[in-house]
Design an enzyme around this catalytic site. Structure first.
Site, short mmCIF file in Angstrom:
data_model
loop_
_atom_site.label_atom_id
_atom_site.label_comp_id
_atom_site.label_asym_id
_atom_site.label_seq_id
_atom_site.Cartn_x
_atom_site.Cartn_y
_atom_site.Cartn_z
N TYR A 229 -1.96 -1.06 -10.79
CA TYR A 229 -2.00 -1.12 -9.33
C TYR A 229 -1.23 -2.35 -8.82
CZ TYR A 229 -4.04 -1.77 -4.69
OH TYR A 229 -4.20 -1.96 -3.33
N LYS B 50 0.57 3.52 -2.92
CA LYS B 50 -0.54 4.47 -3.13
C LYS B 50 -0.05 5.92 -3.09
CE LYS B 50 -4.18 1.38 -1.39
NZ LYS B 50 -3.75 0.09 -0.90
N SER C 265 0.79 -1.24 0.00
CA SER C 265 0.00 0.00 0.00
C SER C 265 0.82 1.28 0.00
CB SER C 265 -0.90 0.02 1.23
OG SER C 265 -2.19 -0.29 0.85
N VAL D 173 0.77 -3.67 3.89
CA VAL D 173 0.57 -4.94 4.58
C VAL D 173 1.81 -5.83 4.66
CG1 VAL D 173 -1.94 -5.07 4.29
CG2 VAL D 173 -0.45 -6.09 2.55
N TYR E 37 -4.52 3.63 7.32
CA TYR E 37 -5.82 2.96 7.22
C TYR E 37 -6.79 3.57 8.24
CZ TYR E 37 -2.76 -0.52 4.98
OH TYR E 37 -1.84 -1.14 4.21
N1 GLU Z 1 -1.68 -5.57 -2.34
C1 GLU Z 1 -2.57 -5.32 -1.24
C2 GLU Z 1 -3.97 -5.13 -1.74
O1 GLU Z 1 -4.15 -4.62 -2.82
C3 GLU Z 1 -2.11 -4.08 -0.57
C4 GLU Z 1 -2.83 -3.84 0.65
C5 GLU Z 1 -2.10 -2.99 1.61
O2 GLU Z 1 -0.86 -2.97 1.69
O3 GLU Z 1 -2.83 -2.34 2.33
O4 GLU Z 1 -4.92 -5.48 -1.08
#
Ligand code: GLU
Length: 312
Positions: free
Chosen positions: A194, A68, A65, A264, A246
């Site tokens: 993504y 992002k 994540s 994660v 989060y």
């Molecule tokens: N690859 C994970 C997903 O798309 C990333 C989630 C994360 O790191 O929060 O769910």
């Protein structure tokens, strides 16, 4: 106030490592298994360029994540704030990072913010490039430029597992295609980008450099070259403060008090304005997706080095 030193860093890692036992390592990311459950590595690069590092700081892990943040920087640079925030909101959410429910009823079906899965897939659809390959290449080489680290590279096995375990993300993307949130490109294209960006390998030093890039307002921390316009970097840091951890972001804003983004695989990037970039890896995460020992390191650093931006 404590002074930064290698010994201080060792002490922080030693004090925080026991917190790894309160988390779980995710079981679907290749290369990440229980043997890494007690790993904890921290790297700090100060605004002046001094590097301090301790623990398992040579561990490689995928961005997940944290990607992002990079996708959002690129989308803002390519299309500007107005267009980006027509597709995605800038509000925190109390839902889990891969929640689909809010897409149905939130204003114009927009994801709450660009740092949850739906929001990142929406912003991925805004990155410029003639093909997914070209768009990915731009993002990957941007990250390689700001980290100047040849260990920062695409991990094909992680990418395959992202596809294999991507049912929820596909649902989010197809839902957003149906409501017109995805720009130009279709769901598969946005997802492909993504998944790929999630699968770039980094390390705590590379994350600390990313943090430095953010505190240097989009300038390369060594060459000084302006790579992203500073007003876009300011926007990203504000959203990291309100949504980067989060649905624990409010707690982190209060207890740590500077922009953060976690993933994660247990990585966290921190950007302390005027002070330092921070990169952490500790793969044991809690139910909300945040590294438990990593969070404790942040609380400790914030307290002992007086890093909270709201500090008096
Ligand atoms: N690859 C994970 C997903 O798309 C990333 C989630 C994360 O790191 O929060 O769910």
């Amino acid at each position: 106030m404590e002074k930064l030193s290698d010994q201080f860093m060792e002490e922080v890692v030693k004090a925080c490592r026991p917190y790894t036992s309160q988390g779980e390592v995710v079981d679907h990311i290749p290369g990440l298994d229980q043997s890494h459950a007690t790993d904890l590595g921290v790297t700090i690069i100060t605004q002046k360029g001094e590097i301090y590092s301790a623990g398992n700081d040579d561990s490689g892990f995928s961005l997940q994540s944290i990607s992002k943040v990079i996708i959002l920087l690129m989308a803002l640079e390519d299309f500007g704030k107005e267009v980006v925030f027509q597709k995605v909101g800038m509000e925190p959410t109390d839902d889990f990072f891969n929640s689909i429910s809010n897409l149905e009823d939130y204003e114009g079906h927009r994801p709450f913010n660009p740092l949850i899965n739906s929001g990142a897939i929406a912003t991925a659809s805004l990155v410029n490039g003639a093909s997914v390959e070209e768009r990915f290449e731009r993002i990957c080489s941007f990250l390689q430029t700001i980290t100047n680290d040849d260990r920062v590279k695409f991990n094909k096995e992680v990418y395959r597992s992202e596809i294999k375990n991507g049912a929820r993300n596909r649902s989010l993307a197809y839902f957003m295609e149906s409501t017109g949130i995805l720009s130009n490109k279709d769901a598969e294209e946005a997802l492909e980008l993504y998944y790929r960006v999630n699968s770039i390998d980094v390390n705590s030093l590379a994350l600390a450099k990313l943090g430095c890039f953010l505190i240097n307002h989009g300038r390369h921390f060594e060459s000084g070259e302006q790579l992203i316009q500073s007003h876009h970097v300011r926007t990203v840091k504000a959203i990291m403060l309100t949504s980067g951890m989060y649905n624990e972001s409010g707690t982190y804003a209060v207890e740590v008090g500077f922009p953060l983004k976690s993933g994660v695989s247990g990585g966290i990037v921190g950007a302390v304005p005027g002070r330092m970039g921070i990169g952490i890896i500790a793969p044991a995460i809690n139910k909300k997706g945040n590294s438990v020992a990593g969070g404790q390191v942040l609380r400790t650093l914030s307290d002992k080095l007086k890093l909270n931006i709201f500090h008096d």
